[in-house]
Design a protein around this motif. Structure first.
Motif, PDB file in Angstrom:
ATOM      1  N   LEU A 114       0.949  -1.045   0.049  1.00 50.89           N
ATOM      2  CA  LEU A 114      -0.107   0.074  -0.006  1.00 50.89           C
ATOM      3  C   LEU A 114       0.651   1.151  -0.172  1.00 50.89           C
ATOM      4  O   LEU A 114       1.430   1.474   0.967  1.00 50.89           O
ATOM      5  CB  LEU A 114      -0.747  -0.292   1.213  1.00 50.89           C
ATOM      6  N   PRO A 115       1.214   1.959  -1.255  1.00 49.29           N
ATOM      7  CA  PRO A 115       1.882   3.127  -1.265  1.00 49.29           C
ATOM      8  C   PRO A 115       1.364   4.414  -0.671  1.00 49.29           C
ATOM      9  O   PRO A 115       0.161   4.440  -0.772  1.00 49.29           O
ATOM     10  CB  PRO A 115       2.344   3.392  -2.796  1.00 49.29           C
ATOM     11  N   THR A 116       1.976   5.147  -0.277  1.00 48.65           N
ATOM     12  CA  THR A 116       1.772   6.444   0.226  1.00 48.65           C
ATOM     13  C   THR A 116       1.972   7.574  -0.671  1.00 48.65           C
ATOM     14  O   THR A 116       2.964   7.284  -1.477  1.00 48.65           O
ATOM     15  CB  THR A 116       2.243   6.752   1.621  1.00 48.65           C
ATOM     16  N   ARG A 117       1.750   8.771  -0.486  1.00 47.85           N
ATOM     17  CA  ARG A 117       1.791   9.836  -1.296  1.00 47.85           C
ATOM     18  C   ARG A 117       3.521  10.307  -1.103  1.00 47.85           C
ATOM     19  O   ARG A 117       3.897  11.158  -1.904  1.00 47.85           O
ATOM     20  CB  ARG A 117       0.968  11.050  -1.261  1.00 47.85           C
ATOM     21  N   MET A 118       4.009   9.935   0.101  1.00 49.35           N
ATOM     22  CA  MET A 118       5.354  10.532   0.357  1.00 49.35           C
ATOM     23  C   MET A 118       6.338   9.532  -0.316  1.00 49.35           C
ATOM     24  O   MET A 118       7.364   9.315   0.189  1.00 49.35           O
ATOM     25  CB  MET A 118       5.540  10.593   1.893  1.00 49.35           C
ATOM     26  N   GLU A 119       5.905   8.500  -1.127  1.00 45.31           N
ATOM     27  CA  GLU A 119       6.863   7.438  -1.628  1.00 45.31           C
ATOM     28  C   GLU A 119       7.128   6.485  -0.716  1.00 45.31           C
ATOM     29  O   GLU A 119       8.195   5.584  -0.907  1.00 45.31           O
ATOM     30  CB  GLU A 119       7.891   8.077  -2.461  1.00 45.31           C
ATOM     31  N   TYR A 120       6.478   6.425   0.492  1.00 45.53           N
ATOM     32  CA  TYR A 120       6.833   5.110   1.337  1.00 45.53           C
ATOM     33  C   TYR A 120       5.961   4.161   0.824  1.00 45.53           C
ATOM     34  O   TYR A 120       4.746   4.405   0.500  1.00 45.53           O
ATOM     35  CB  TYR A 120       6.549   5.637   2.822  1.00 45.53           C
ATOM     36  N   THR A 121       6.037   2.865   1.420  1.00 45.63           N
ATOM     37  CA  THR A 121       5.154   1.669   0.979  1.00 45.63           C
ATOM     38  C   THR A 121       4.956   0.879   2.281  1.00 45.63           C
ATOM     39  O   THR A 121       5.944   0.452   2.831  1.00 45.63           O
ATOM     40  CB  THR A 121       5.531   0.935  -0.276  1.00 45.63           C
ATOM     41  N   TRP A 122       3.545   0.793   2.684  1.00 45.67           N
ATOM     42  CA  TRP A 122       3.398  -0.240   3.567  1.00 45.67           C
ATOM     43  C   TRP A 122       3.205  -1.777   3.197  1.00 45.67           C
ATOM     44  O   TRP A 122       2.497  -1.812   2.152  1.00 45.67           O
ATOM     45  CB  TRP A 122       2.073   0.308   4.641  1.00 45.67           C
ATOM     46  N   ARG A 123       3.942  -2.654   3.618  1.00 47.42           N
ATOM     47  CA  ARG A 123       3.970  -4.097   3.299  1.00 47.42           C
ATOM     48  C   ARG A 123       3.135  -4.733   4.276  1.00 47.42           C
ATOM     49  O   ARG A 123       3.653  -4.676   5.591  1.00 47.42           O
ATOM     50  CB  ARG A 123       5.320  -4.543   2.896  1.00 47.42           C
ATOM     51  N   ILE A 124       1.872  -5.296   3.884  1.00 41.47           N
ATOM     52  CA  ILE A 124       1.237  -5.838   4.993  1.00 41.47           C
ATOM     53  C   ILE A 124       1.074  -7.315   4.877  1.00 41.47           C
ATOM     54  O   ILE A 124       0.818  -7.727   3.729  1.00 41.47           O
ATOM     55  CB  ILE A 124      -0.203  -5.289   5.014  1.00 41.47           C
ATOM     56  N   THR A 125       1.443  -8.129   5.939  1.00 43.18           N
ATOM     57  CA  THR A 125       1.154  -9.604   5.753  1.00 43.18           C
ATOM     58  C   THR A 125       0.384 -10.042   6.914  1.00 43.18           C
ATOM     59  O   THR A 125       0.215  -9.202   8.051  1.00 43.18           O
ATOM     60  CB  THR A 125       2.577 -10.606   5.687  1.00 43.18           C
ATOM     61  N   PRO A 126      -0.110 -11.402   6.940  1.00 44.26           N
ATOM     62  CA  PRO A 126      -0.831 -11.667   8.245  1.00 44.26           C
ATOM     63  C   PRO A 126      -0.056 -11.522   9.340  1.00 44.26           C
ATOM     64  O   PRO A 126      -0.773 -11.458  10.486  1.00 44.26           O
ATOM     65  CB  PRO A 126      -1.156 -13.222   7.748  1.00 44.26           C
ATOM     66  N   GLU A 127       1.234 -11.869   9.294  1.00 47.51           N
ATOM     67  CA  GLU A 127       2.134 -12.048  10.559  1.00 47.51           C
ATOM     68  C   GLU A 127       3.064 -10.297  10.759  1.00 47.51           C
ATOM     69  O   GLU A 127       3.459 -10.243  12.034  1.00 47.51           O
ATOM     70  CB  GLU A 127       3.120 -12.853  10.454  1.00 47.51           C
ATOM     71  N   THR A 128       3.155  -9.603   9.565  1.00 48.94           N
ATOM     72  CA  THR A 128       4.196  -8.661   9.930  1.00 48.94           C
ATOM     73  C   THR A 128       3.543  -7.353   9.098  1.00 48.94           C
ATOM     74  O   THR A 128       2.524  -7.406   8.152  1.00 48.94           O
ATOM     75  CB  THR A 128       5.445  -9.036   9.070  1.00 48.94           C
ATOM     76  N   LEU A 129       4.261  -6.214   9.521  1.00 49.83           N
ATOM     77  CA  LEU A 129       3.954  -4.788   9.086  1.00 49.83           C
ATOM     78  C   LEU A 129       5.134  -4.146   8.807  1.00 49.83           C
ATOM     79  O   LEU A 129       5.889  -3.957  10.057  1.00 49.83           O
ATOM     80  CB  LEU A 129       2.869  -4.258   9.740  1.00 49.83           C
ATOM     81  N   THR A 130       5.786  -4.002   7.732  1.00 56.67           N
ATOM     82  CA  THR A 130       6.932  -3.210   7.542  1.00 56.67           C
ATOM     83  C   THR A 130       6.675  -1.787   6.491  1.00 56.67           C
ATOM     84  O   THR A 130       5.628  -1.752   5.887  1.00 56.67           O
ATOM     85  CB  THR A 130       7.951  -4.017   6.855  1.00 56.67           C
ATOM     86  N   LEU A 131       7.394  -1.106   6.813  1.00 58.53           N
ATOM     87  CA  LEU A 131       7.405   0.288   5.864  1.00 58.53           C
ATOM     88  C   LEU A 131       8.815   0.181   5.368  1.00 58.53           C
ATOM     89  O   LEU A 131       9.815   0.305   5.496  1.00 58.53           O
ATOM     90  CB  LEU A 131       7.358   1.310   7.021  1.00 58.53           C
ATOM     91  N   LEU A 132       8.593   0.574   3.575  1.00 55.36           N
ATOM     92  CA  LEU A 132       9.634   0.563   2.699  1.00 55.36           C
ATOM     93  C   LEU A 132       9.689   1.894   2.212  1.00 55.36           C
ATOM     94  O   LEU A 132       8.751   2.728   2.037  1.00 55.36           O
ATOM     95  CB  LEU A 132       9.352  -0.555   1.489  1.00 55.36           C
ATOM     96  N   ASP A 133      11.105   2.294   1.935  1.00 54.71           N
ATOM     97  CA  ASP A 133      11.480   3.262   1.091  1.00 54.71           C
ATOM     98  C   ASP A 133      11.377   3.243  -0.228  1.00 54.71           C
ATOM     99  O   ASP A 133      10.654   2.263  -0.740  1.00 54.71           O
ATOM    100  CB  ASP A 133      12.415   4.265   1.628  1.00 54.71           C
ATOM    101  N   ASP A 134      11.354   4.467  -1.033  1.00 52.78           N
ATOM    102  CA  ASP A 134      11.100   4.379  -2.349  1.00 52.78           C
ATOM    103  C   ASP A 134      12.428   3.452  -3.213  1.00 52.78           C
ATOM    104  O   ASP A 134      12.344   3.245  -4.331  1.00 52.78           O
ATOM    105  CB  ASP A 134      11.376   5.657  -3.051  1.00 52.78           C
TER     106      ASP A 134
END
Length: 237
Positions: A114-134
């Motif tokens: 799920l990408p954000t307008r700031m070019e970060y992306t949330w990666r969502i799984t059943p067990e984890t939640l991580t934030l990725l940069d561009d």
């Protein structure tokens, strides 16, 4: 920065810097009875051109994000589970459509991007939640149901006995508030997102072709639902 969430309810919790013990942000969601006294607050932040923005009614709820000084720096107006108005500092957004990039949402059986307008992306799984940069580097991570040992979040000894910890690294200070706001919104989506895929892929007695067909249909419907959720406020303003 490692932040401890003092409550499992993200709409009423404090985000505490584990290194200093200071409260960095606090969220508060008044009950509908208390909300009446704040019903006009959004209009005071909006520009005159936004005077026709839909304001929170008594059957809605508003989550305020307060800084360490106790000042309200962001708000999310909820209509059910949908965010209809978002304020970050002095900027008023018409719901999640202006915060997330729905056109580039990617949903797979085991993960969602799920990408954000700031070019970060949330990666969502059943067990984890991580934030990725561009560059797809991990700059944020949720540690769920953990305890703190020697400055690190480790799984709690007993299930459901720990707290959640949000680690954010290499996030510019100017981006921090919006990242926290996006985390609040993503967290409300996560459980619902995987209830469908878990159900579809756990039905092992079906022929593989049927499983794939129903999984594809469910994921397509869910993807479209997420995009409608993100763009809901555009259609209502």
């Amino acid at each position: 920065m490692l932040l401890k969430l003092t409550s499992s309810d993200i709409r009423d919790t404090a985000l505490v810097d584990c290194a200093t013990g200071d409260v960095v942000y606090r969220t508060s969601t008044p009950t509908p009875a208390l909300l009446r006294s704040r019903a006009g607050s959004i209009s005071s932040w909006a520009s005159p051109s936004r005077s026709q923005e839909k304001l929170p009614q008594c059957d809605e709820s508003t989550t305020a994000v307060l800084d360490k000084e106790g000042q309200t720096v962001a708000e999310i107006v909820w209509e059910g589970r949908h965010a209809s108005v978002i304020r970050i500092q002095e900027e008023v957004l018409r719901g999640t459509t202006e915060l997330f990039d729905a056109a580039f949402v990617k949903i797979f059986p085991d993960e969602t991007f799920l990408p954000t307008r700031m070019e970060y992306t949330w990666r969502i799984t059943p067990e984890t939640l991580t934030l990725l940069d561009d560059d797809d580097a991990v700059v944020g991570r949720l540690y769920a149901d953990c305890s703190l040992e020697k400055g690190r979040a480790v799984p709690a000894l007993r299930p459901h006995s720990g707290l959640d910890y949000l680690e954010l690294s290499q996030i510019p200070s100017d981006d921090m508030l919006e990242v926290v706001v996006s985390y609040l919104l993503v967290s409300t989506l996560r459980d619902r997102l995987y209830s469908v895929t878990k159900y579809v892929y756990s039905r092992r007695k079906r022929p593989l072709a049927n499983i794939r067909l129903h999984a594809t249909q469910s994921l397509t419907n869910l993807r479209d639902s997420i995009r409608r959720t993100i763009s809901l406020s555009t259609a209502t303003h």
